[in-house]
Design a protein around this motif. Structure first.
Motif, PDB file in Angstrom:
ATOM      1  N   TYR A 129       6.779   2.971   0.313  1.00  0.00           N
ATOM      2  CA  TYR A 129       6.395   1.629  -0.145  1.00  0.00           C
ATOM      3  C   TYR A 129       5.246   0.981   0.635  1.00  0.00           C
ATOM      4  CZ  TYR A 129      10.615   1.924  -2.933  1.00  0.00           C
ATOM      5  OH  TYR A 129      11.569   2.326  -3.845  1.00  0.00           O
ATOM      6  N   PHE A 130       5.033   1.374   1.879  1.00  0.00           N
ATOM      7  CA  PHE A 130       3.974   0.729   2.668  1.00  0.00           C
ATOM      8  C   PHE A 130       2.693   1.560   2.697  1.00  0.00           C
ATOM      9  CE2 PHE A 130       7.640  -1.040   5.487  1.00  0.00           C
ATOM     10  CZ  PHE A 130       8.054  -1.844   4.438  1.00  0.00           C
ATOM     11  N   LEU A 131       2.835   2.859   2.944  1.00  0.00           N
ATOM     12  CA  LEU A 131       1.651   3.711   3.082  1.00  0.00           C
ATOM     13  C   LEU A 131       0.733   3.701   1.858  1.00  0.00           C
ATOM     14  CD1 LEU A 131       2.531   7.000   5.005  1.00  0.00           C
ATOM     15  CD2 LEU A 131       1.121   5.071   5.726  1.00  0.00           C
ATOM     16  N   PRO A 132       1.266   3.731   0.623  1.00  0.00           N
ATOM     17  CA  PRO A 132       0.349   3.725  -0.518  1.00  0.00           C
ATOM     18  C   PRO A 132      -0.626   2.542  -0.515  1.00  0.00           C
ATOM     19  CG  PRO A 132       2.546   4.302  -1.243  1.00  0.00           C
ATOM     20  CD  PRO A 132       2.668   3.880   0.193  1.00  0.00           C
ATOM     21  N   ILE A 133      -0.157   1.393  -0.050  1.00  0.00           N
ATOM     22  CA  ILE A 133      -1.020   0.205  -0.013  1.00  0.00           C
ATOM     23  C   ILE A 133      -2.039   0.327   1.114  1.00  0.00           C
ATOM     24  CG2 ILE A 133      -1.072  -2.306   0.255  1.00  0.00           C
ATOM     25  CD1 ILE A 133       1.791  -2.354  -0.868  1.00  0.00           C
ATOM     26  N   PHE A 134      -1.584   0.716   2.309  1.00  0.00           N
ATOM     27  CA  PHE A 134      -2.481   0.794   3.456  1.00  0.00           C
ATOM     28  C   PHE A 134      -3.586   1.832   3.239  1.00  0.00           C
ATOM     29  CE2 PHE A 134       1.288  -0.662   6.227  1.00  0.00           C
ATOM     30  CZ  PHE A 134       0.951  -1.989   6.031  1.00  0.00           C
TER      31      PHE A 134
ATOM     32  N   ALA B  38      -4.760 -11.496  -2.781  1.00  0.00           N
ATOM     33  CA  ALA B  38      -3.405 -10.965  -2.987  1.00  0.00           C
ATOM     34  C   ALA B  38      -3.437  -9.490  -3.356  1.00  0.00           C
ATOM     35  CB  ALA B  38      -2.697 -11.759  -4.083  1.00  0.00           C
ATOM     36  N   ILE B  39      -2.350  -8.794  -2.972  1.00  0.00           N
ATOM     37  CA  ILE B  39      -2.176  -7.383  -3.333  1.00  0.00           C
ATOM     38  C   ILE B  39      -1.502  -7.333  -4.707  1.00  0.00           C
ATOM     39  CG2 ILE B  39      -1.146  -5.181  -2.694  1.00  0.00           C
ATOM     40  CD1 ILE B  39      -3.200  -6.163  -0.691  1.00  0.00           C
ATOM     41  N   PHE B  40      -2.132  -6.686  -5.643  1.00  0.00           N
ATOM     42  CA  PHE B  40      -1.550  -6.546  -6.982  1.00  0.00           C
ATOM     43  C   PHE B  40      -0.877  -5.179  -7.074  1.00  0.00           C
ATOM     44  CE2 PHE B  40      -4.848  -9.757  -7.512  1.00  0.00           C
ATOM     45  CZ  PHE B  40      -4.146 -10.743  -8.196  1.00  0.00           C
ATOM     46  N   LEU B  41       0.439  -5.205  -7.094  1.00  0.00           N
ATOM     47  CA  LEU B  41       1.220  -3.976  -6.991  1.00  0.00           C
ATOM     48  C   LEU B  41       1.060  -3.083  -8.210  1.00  0.00           C
ATOM     49  CD1 LEU B  41       4.475  -5.406  -5.387  1.00  0.00           C
ATOM     50  CD2 LEU B  41       2.480  -4.413  -4.257  1.00  0.00           C
ATOM     51  N   ASN B  42       0.639  -3.653  -9.320  1.00  0.00           N
ATOM     52  CA  ASN B  42       0.419  -2.823 -10.517  1.00  0.00           C
ATOM     53  C   ASN B  42      -0.688  -1.800 -10.309  1.00  0.00           C
ATOM     54  OD1 ASN B  42       2.410  -4.191 -11.906  1.00  0.00           O
ATOM     55  ND2 ASN B  42       0.993  -5.652 -12.835  1.00  0.00           N
ATOM     56  N   ASP B  43      -1.556  -2.087  -9.330  1.00  0.00           N
ATOM     57  CA  ASP B  43      -2.670  -1.179  -9.055  1.00  0.00           C
ATOM     58  C   ASP B  43      -2.283  -0.057  -8.096  1.00  0.00           C
ATOM     59  OD1 ASP B  43      -4.218  -2.842 -10.614  1.00  0.00           O
ATOM     60  OD2 ASP B  43      -4.945  -4.011  -8.899  1.00  0.00           O
ATOM     61  N   ILE B  44      -1.055  -0.100  -7.552  1.00  0.00           N
ATOM     62  CA  ILE B  44      -0.610   0.864  -6.530  1.00  0.00           C
ATOM     63  C   ILE B  44       0.357   1.870  -7.142  1.00  0.00           C
ATOM     64  CG2 ILE B  44       0.388   1.137  -4.246  1.00  0.00           C
ATOM     65  CD1 ILE B  44      -2.087  -0.601  -4.228  1.00  0.00           C
ATOM     66  N   ASN B  45       0.153   3.130  -6.850  1.00  0.00           N
ATOM     67  CA  ASN B  45       1.044   4.187  -7.332  1.00  0.00           C
ATOM     68  C   ASN B  45       2.099   4.490  -6.261  1.00  0.00           C
ATOM     69  OD1 ASN B  45       2.279   6.348  -8.544  1.00  0.00           O
ATOM     70  ND2 ASN B  45       0.570   7.766  -8.278  1.00  0.00           N
ATOM     71  N   PHE B  46       3.336   4.065  -6.512  1.00  0.00           N
ATOM     72  CA  PHE B  46       4.421   4.277  -5.558  1.00  0.00           C
ATOM     73  C   PHE B  46       5.232   5.542  -5.863  1.00  0.00           C
ATOM     74  CE2 PHE B  46       3.813  -0.383  -5.313  1.00  0.00           C
ATOM     75  CZ  PHE B  46       3.635  -0.517  -3.952  1.00  0.00           C
TER      76      PHE B  46
END
Length: 524
Positions: free
Chosen positions: A96-101, A491-499
């Motif tokens: 959950y954290f690494l994909p964003i970083f 803001a971080i838009f979670l829709n853009d992140i592949n978890f």
């Protein structure tokens, strides 16, 4: 003095080998110079095995080997909760954290906060981490390491402090993170070998003390003699309940410390930030999670065995060095090299992160002119040796009178971790969070932690962290509502992140959680 010439020869050979490998790794092609990404993030090229090994090497140091063995002597296997449940925190971090970083291509944790909020938040956290790393982490690792050297060789404590400082700098100062991470595979092999060797020989010694033989017989005798040392969940009557308050270690504030440490701690996450890719980083973190399951047998079991063999030790932190004294010469030198490996790898990791944070988040931000890549690397190297020098000077005054350095670290870092976790969680997952709201959360965390510490000193610090975490989060929420804040510009838009994670990652997650469940059910 337990060492002979063979032991000294083995330790010297290890030191020479370590420095030689690091210098070989650190070499640069002719006509080129290291830039900041090369030095601080190993050119973002680390493979999974280096990431996993380096995560454990950065984490397991004198504070764990000596400090946690000391707590094993006093408390027993319950202290292993710190190691076992960390495996779950690692998995959460990877998913959950690494994909964003990694998507944001950041160097440091404060840099992420600058991206999400502004420079004020970044600088506050940067100065906080610099203080904690130098005055809590570096000092404790150096002090406990020098105690071990003194116990086994008779050398003065000051010699131990200077020796460890110089060794860590000698192999990490020039090559940066790449030299640290790629030599950590050697360090971890030695670390696990050394800890398991001490445990095996200790169990054999206990078996022979009771007219038996073998590791299994020794383990049975330890359990028969000290059954209370194998309670994973302490009762309220236990003298150590304040440090490990029963079932709350599984469902309470310990998770705050875990997620703050494994998810947002610079000298831990820096390894994953340097990965070739997200899947490679996640494989490395999973490797580290499996290694975590070994740690109770590497760092806690020797302390429990010490309670049988040396029941009248004056200080609990003497447990591991005394257990090492049982080893035959030659094997003693090799196991001592493993202890040094754990210490210097953590020192190198911390100093590299200190130099990264200062250079990227403080110096570059406050400089009035553009800073060249060569200057950034030079500043980073200077900050590394200066921070180690400060820690050497401060180690004895800060820790010389402490009964347990491990609990000292956990208690005092607990003043800050609730606020850090609030700040990063809302930065990642709440798009209305504002700069003012996270600064208020940080202030609330610090002030409330000290107030509870002063007014309710007997309250377990795990409970204190949970209370402070909730209040800090509440103050952040109230501030945002008072400001009537809308979606933040950054803001971080979670829709853009592949978890999504691979099938093997998901299967290994189930395996690790299953193993933990079995372990706790057997030793409840």
């Amino acid at each position: 003095m337990y060492f002979n010439n063979l032991d000294f020869l083995i330790v010297i050979t290890y030191c020479i080998l370590l420095i030689s490998i690091a210098l070989f790794i650190s070499r640069t092609p002719e006509g080129t110079k290291k830039n900041s990404e090369d030095y601080f993030l190993a050119s973002r090229s680390l493979p999974w095995w280096a990431i996993g090994a380096s995560l454990i090497a950065a984490n397991i140091s004198a504070e764990q080997i000596i400090g946690m063995s000391g707590q094993g002597f006093v408390v027993g296997m319950a202290i292993a909760t710190y190691e076992l449940t960390a495996a779950v925190a690692l998995i959460v971090m990877a998913k959950y954290f690494l994909p964003i970083f990694l998507k944001k291509q950041i160097y440091t944790m404060p840099q992420f906060l600058e991206y999400r909020f502004d420079k004020r938040v970044s600088l506050v956290l940067a100065f906080f981490w610099l203080g904690v790393y130098i005055f809590i982490n570096l000092t404790s690792v150096l002090w406990l390491g020098s105690l071990a050297i003194n116990s086994l060789t008779g050398f003065d404590l000051t010699f131990g402090l200077v020796f460890l400082a110089l060794l860590s700098l000698s192999y990490s100062l020039w090559g940066g993170l790449k030299a640290v991470a790629l030599t950590d595979i050697l360090q971890v092999v030695l670390l696990i070998f050394g800890g398991l060797t001490v445990s095996i020989l200790a169990l054999n010694e206990i078996a022979s003390m009771h007219n038996g033989s073998g590791v299994i017989y020794g383990a049975v005798k330890v359990f028969e003699l000290l059954p209370e040392k194998f309670d994973m969940i302490l009762s309220i009557e236990n003298p150590s309940y304040r440090d490990l308050p029963g079932v709350w270690v599984l469902i309470g504030g310990l998770w705050i410390a875990h997620f703050a440490y494994w998810g947002f701690n610079q000298y831990i996450t820096q390894r994953a930030l340097a990965a070739k890719s997200l899947p490679e980083a996640q494989k490395g973190v999973m490797f580290a999670a499996y290694l975590k399951l070994l740690m109770p047998f590497v760092v806690v079991l020797p302390g429990i065995c010490a309670a049988v063999i040396f029941p009248s030790l004056e200080r609990s932190d003497q447990a591991y060095p005394m257990m090492m004294s049982l080893l035959p010469n030659g094997l003693l030198g090799l196991t001592f090299a493993a202890l040094i490996a754990a210490i210097v790898s953590s020192l190198a990791s911390m100093t590299n992160s200190i130099s990264t944070i200062f250079t990227i988040d403080v110096y570059r931000n406050l400089s009035s002119k553009e800073v060249s890549e060569a200057s950034l690397v030079k500043i980073g190297r200077n900050v590394a040796w200066i921070s180690v020098l400060i820690a050497v000077i401060c180690a004895k005054p800060l820790l010389g009178s402490m009964e347990s350095a491990f609990q000292y670290i956990q208690n005092f870092t607990g003043f800050f971790t609730p606020g850090i976790l609030v700040i990063f969680l809302i930065a990642l997952f709440w798009n209305r969070a504002t700069t003012l709201s996270v600064l208020i959360a940080a202030i609330t965390s610090l002030v409330l932690s000290f107030l509870i510490f002063l007014l309710a000193p007997d309250l377990p610090f795990i409970h204190r962290m949970a209370i402070v975490f909730l209040f800090s989060g509440l103050m952040c929420f109230i501030t945002v509502q008072f400001q009537r804040a809308k979606i933040h510009n950054n803001a971080i838009f979670l829709n853009d992140i592949n978890f999504a994670t691979s099938k093997s990652f998901n299967v290994n997650t189930i395996v690790i959680i299953g193993l933990l469940a079995i372990f706790y059910l057997l030793l409840w």
